[in-house]
Design a protein around this motif. Structure first.
Motif, PDB file in Angstrom:
ATOM      1  N   MET A 112       0.838  -1.174   0.000  1.00 49.31           N
ATOM      2  CA  MET A 112       0.000   0.000   0.000  1.00 49.31           C
ATOM      3  C   MET A 112       0.881   1.233   0.000  1.00 49.31           C
ATOM      4  O   MET A 112       2.004   1.197   0.493  1.00 49.31           O
ATOM      5  CB  MET A 112      -0.947  -0.018   1.189  1.00 49.31           C
ATOM      6  N   LYS A 113       0.384   2.307  -0.570  1.00 47.34           N
ATOM      7  CA  LYS A 113       1.116   3.562  -0.611  1.00 47.34           C
ATOM      8  C   LYS A 113       0.669   4.441   0.550  1.00 47.34           C
ATOM      9  O   LYS A 113      -0.528   4.593   0.799  1.00 47.34           O
ATOM     10  CB  LYS A 113       0.891   4.271  -1.937  1.00 47.34           C
ATOM     11  N   ILE A 114       1.654   5.002   1.231  1.00 44.65           N
ATOM     12  CA  ILE A 114       1.397   5.848   2.392  1.00 44.65           C
ATOM     13  C   ILE A 114       2.014   7.221   2.140  1.00 44.65           C
ATOM     14  O   ILE A 114       3.184   7.324   1.756  1.00 44.65           O
ATOM     15  CB  ILE A 114       2.020   5.242   3.674  1.00 44.65           C
ATOM     16  N   CYS A 115       1.256   8.257   2.395  1.00 44.37           N
ATOM     17  CA  CYS A 115       1.737   9.628   2.291  1.00 44.37           C
ATOM     18  C   CYS A 115       2.077  10.114   3.699  1.00 44.37           C
ATOM     19  O   CYS A 115       1.238  10.055   4.602  1.00 44.37           O
ATOM     20  CB  CYS A 115       0.671  10.517   1.666  1.00 44.37           C
ATOM     21  N   GLU A 138       5.955   3.061  -0.202  1.00 48.96           N
ATOM     22  CA  GLU A 138       5.152   1.847  -0.307  1.00 48.96           C
ATOM     23  C   GLU A 138       5.580   0.868   0.781  1.00 48.96           C
ATOM     24  O   GLU A 138       6.772   0.628   0.980  1.00 48.96           O
ATOM     25  CB  GLU A 138       5.300   1.217  -1.685  1.00 48.96           C
ATOM     26  N   VAL A 139       4.589   0.343   1.493  1.00 45.49           N
ATOM     27  CA  VAL A 139       4.811  -0.670   2.527  1.00 45.49           C
ATOM     28  C   VAL A 139       3.750  -1.761   2.340  1.00 45.49           C
ATOM     29  O   VAL A 139       2.750  -1.550   1.667  1.00 45.49           O
ATOM     30  CB  VAL A 139       4.716  -0.084   3.956  1.00 45.49           C
ATOM     31  N   HIS A 140       3.981  -2.907   2.955  1.00 43.15           N
ATOM     32  CA  HIS A 140       3.010  -3.990   2.835  1.00 43.15           C
ATOM     33  C   HIS A 140       1.785  -3.701   3.713  1.00 43.15           C
ATOM     34  O   HIS A 140       1.839  -2.865   4.621  1.00 43.15           O
ATOM     35  CB  HIS A 140       3.649  -5.334   3.201  1.00 43.15           C
ATOM     36  N   ARG A 145      11.443   2.720   8.195  1.00 45.73           N
ATOM     37  CA  ARG A 145      12.490   2.138   7.340  1.00 45.73           C
ATOM     38  C   ARG A 145      12.245   2.472   5.870  1.00 45.73           C
ATOM     39  O   ARG A 145      13.186   2.741   5.115  1.00 45.73           O
ATOM     40  CB  ARG A 145      12.590   0.638   7.560  1.00 45.73           C
ATOM     41  N   ALA A 146      10.993   2.470   5.445  1.00 42.12           N
ATOM     42  CA  ALA A 146      10.665   2.801   4.060  1.00 42.12           C
ATOM     43  C   ALA A 146      10.977   4.268   3.752  1.00 42.12           C
ATOM     44  O   ALA A 146      11.451   4.587   2.660  1.00 42.12           O
ATOM     45  CB  ALA A 146       9.193   2.497   3.782  1.00 42.12           C
ATOM     46  N   VAL A 147      10.728   5.143   4.708  1.00 39.37           N
ATOM     47  CA  VAL A 147      11.041   6.563   4.526  1.00 39.37           C
ATOM     48  C   VAL A 147      12.551   6.749   4.380  1.00 39.37           C
ATOM     49  O   VAL A 147      13.016   7.467   3.496  1.00 39.37           O
ATOM     50  CB  VAL A 147      10.473   7.412   5.685  1.00 39.37           C
ATOM     51  N   VAL A 148      13.323   6.096   5.222  1.00 40.15           N
ATOM     52  CA  VAL A 148      14.781   6.204   5.151  1.00 40.15           C
ATOM     53  C   VAL A 148      15.305   5.600   3.844  1.00 40.15           C
ATOM     54  O   VAL A 148      16.224   6.140   3.230  1.00 40.15           O
ATOM     55  CB  VAL A 148      15.456   5.562   6.379  1.00 40.15           C
TER      56      VAL A 148
END
Length: 81
Positions: free
Chosen positions: A1-4, A23-25, A35-38
């Protein structure tokens, strides 16, 4: 899923924008989102240990699950005088 994720102050400066989309699960936690942001913006790594997360206007811990419709914000450390 995409997160803003909304970004403020030094986080906005590091990313070069007022928000970042990652994007994260499904059923990802704040820790996984972090972790996804980094991964998307490695310069953010230096502020993460001192930042807080807001989920739907409430501060949350790293074990809280995020949802695609959630309003997320990364609150960097603040200094003042």
């Amino acid at each position: 899923m995409k997160i803003c994720v909304k970004l403020f102050a030094v986080a906005r400066e590091l990313a070069g924008d007022s928000e970042i989309i990652v994007e994260v699960h499904d059923h990802a936690t704040i820790a996984e989102l972090q972790r996804a942001v980094v991964a998307a913006c490695p310069r953010m790594d230096r502020i993460m240990p001192h930042s807080r997360w807001s989920l739907d206007a409430d501060f949350v811990t790293s074990d809280v699950y995020v949802h695609e419709t959630s309003e997320l914000a990364l609150i960097p450390p603040v200094s003042g005088g």
